[in-house]
Design an enzyme around this catalytic site. Structure first.
Site, PDB file in Angstrom:
ATOM      1  N   GLU A  60     -10.638   3.340   7.327  1.00 12.99           N
ATOM      2  CA  GLU A  60      -9.592   4.297   7.713  1.00 12.99           C
ATOM      3  C   GLU A  60     -10.265   5.472   8.424  1.00 12.99           C
ATOM      4  OE1 GLU A  60      -5.985   6.945   5.698  1.00 12.99           O
ATOM      5  OE2 GLU A  60      -7.610   6.214   4.437  1.00 12.99           O
ATOM      6  N   ASP A 117       1.919   3.970   2.847  1.00 15.29           N
ATOM      7  CA  ASP A 117       0.823   4.809   2.357  1.00 15.29           C
ATOM      8  C   ASP A 117       1.366   5.957   1.511  1.00 15.29           C
ATOM      9  OD1 ASP A 117      -1.823   5.460   1.955  1.00 15.29           O
ATOM     10  OD2 ASP A 117      -2.076   6.477   3.867  1.00 15.29           O
ATOM     11  N   HIS A 128       1.179   5.003  -2.372  1.00 15.97           N
ATOM     12  CA  HIS A 128       0.630   5.831  -3.442  1.00 15.97           C
ATOM     13  C   HIS A 128       1.757   6.529  -4.208  1.00 15.97           C
ATOM     14  CE1 HIS A 128      -3.686   5.672  -2.249  1.00 15.97           C
ATOM     15  NE2 HIS A 128      -3.158   5.403  -1.056  1.00 15.97           N
ATOM     16  N   HIS A 130       0.852  -1.206   0.000  1.00 14.04           N
ATOM     17  CA  HIS A 130       0.000   0.000   0.000  1.00 14.04           C
ATOM     18  C   HIS A 130       0.878   1.243   0.000  1.00 14.04           C
ATOM     19  CE1 HIS A 130      -4.094   1.759   1.190  1.00 14.04           C
ATOM     20  NE2 HIS A 130      -3.287   2.797   1.029  1.00 14.04           N
TER      21      HIS A 130
END
Length: 359
Positions: free
Chosen positions: A207, A296, A21, A19
């Site tokens: 989340e 993330d 981005h 995970h």
């Protein structure tokens, strides 16, 4: 014996990232250079100040404000050369951090402002990934995850795009963006299409929003993994005396070994967890959920896989065995063919940890 590893040992350990981005991991210096090329105005004019601005803006405790920082990264990622550069540098940075397998996600629909087609966006990113893997000497395997924005209406289009690239570097699909008011069931047609195509997908859920988001992602949409999933803790009760009781949804997630893509530093920033030491990852790990550790957004959280894992070592007294467990969890959960996953586990991860343990 499972002694605490130093930060340097953690850096040298093989790591798996599910995970991350692409538009959340740029180097500040790259943002500056790309912004100057296209005349994009930034809130700071040197790399150090800009990096600090991203971290402070993302550190507000609000997911909505956290997401606003992406206006500047996405803003400079609107040409094929820019996308290729960002993708190449992403792989270089991960390889330098000891990552041996990574799935990097981004939303192609956010990179077409200057006229690129969705196909050209994916091709540009893939070119960058290929260059990065080559520069790293093949020490890392990287795949794309194509994300659709949950507040938009292009999820079917992006799902079809992902499937069309399935043998050319794209391993899965995702939806992202603000959870509240935009449930995953709005994109049910896309998820049903992906299931019919035998294609993998993960969903940002649990989340900023609670159990209903997780329940919909799994039971309505059929998610293979949960992006974050941190609010599953709301379905777990710790009684006086230490007895732990799992609700029906938490039991289902654990029983089915549904992977949780946890990103502790990011969760603290967005207010999903009060601190690393109080992050639900501690209890979820103790209860043996399929926990994985992730970054993330490396730029906004000023983090890396080494930082994330070492913070867990400090907070929970984890040793190499624990980090190995997280890493194998992640590799088992990757959207890669079984034999390729097994080859990385047996040929890279296990020998890498064994070598570190022997020192």
């Amino acid at each position: 014996m499972n002694p605490r590893p130093s930060r340097d040992v953690v850096r040298r350990a093989p790591k798996v990232l599910l995970h991350d981005h692409l538009d959340g991991g740029l180097r500040p210096a790259t943002v500056l250079e790309l912004a100057r090329e296209v005349g994009h105005e930034l809130p700071a004019d040197d790399a150090e100040s800009l990096g600090r601005w991203f971290a402070e803006s993302a550190d507000s405790g609000s997911l909505v404000r956290y997401l606003e920082t992406f206006d500047h990264t996405v803003g400079v990622m609107q040409t094929a050369p820019a996308l290729t550069r960002v993708a190449r540098e992403c792989v270089e940075d991960l390889a330098a951090d000891g990552v041996v397998y990574a799935e990097i996600r981004y939303a192609p629909e956010q990179h077409v402002t200057n006229g690129l087609t969705l196909d050209e966006v994916v091709a540009a990113v893939q070119e960058g990934f290929d260059q990065g893997v080559e520069a790293a000497g093949g020490t890392i395997v990287v795949r794309q995850l194509l994300t659709a924005m949950r507040h938009a209406a292009r999820s079917m289009e992006i799902a079809q795009l992902a499937v069309s690239w399935r043998d050319r570097g794209v391993a899965g699909f995702d939806i992202a963006g603000a959870e509240a008011g935009f449930p995953p069931t709005r994109h049910l047609d896309a998820f049903e299409y992906l299931q019919r195509e035998n294609f993998h997908f993960t969903i940002h859920a649990g989340e900023a929003f609670g159990l209903p988001s997780i329940w919909q992602a799994i039971q309505w949409c059929g998610a293979d993994r949960l992006g974050h999933g941190v609010r599953i803790i709301d379905d777990i009760t710790v009684h006086d005396g230490g007895k732990v009781e799992l609700g029906l949804l938490a039991s289902y997630v654990r029983d089915k070994r549904i992977p949780l893509e946890m990103a502790p530093a990011s969760n603290v920033q967005t207010g999903a967890a009060p601190s690393i030491a109080e992050h639900p990852i501690g209890l979820l790990t103790k209860l043996r959920f399929r926990v994985t550790v992730n970054t993330d957004n490396r730029l906004m959280s000023q983090t890396s896989m080494t930082s994330e894992m070492h913070a867990l070592v400090e907070a929970f007294d984890y040793g190499l065995d624990d980090l190995r467990w997280f890493t194998i969890n992640a590799m088992k959960s990757a959207f890669l063919p079984f034999d390729e996953r097994l080859a990385i586990i047996d040929g890279v991860i296990k020998p890498g940890y064994a070598e570190l343990a022997a020192r």
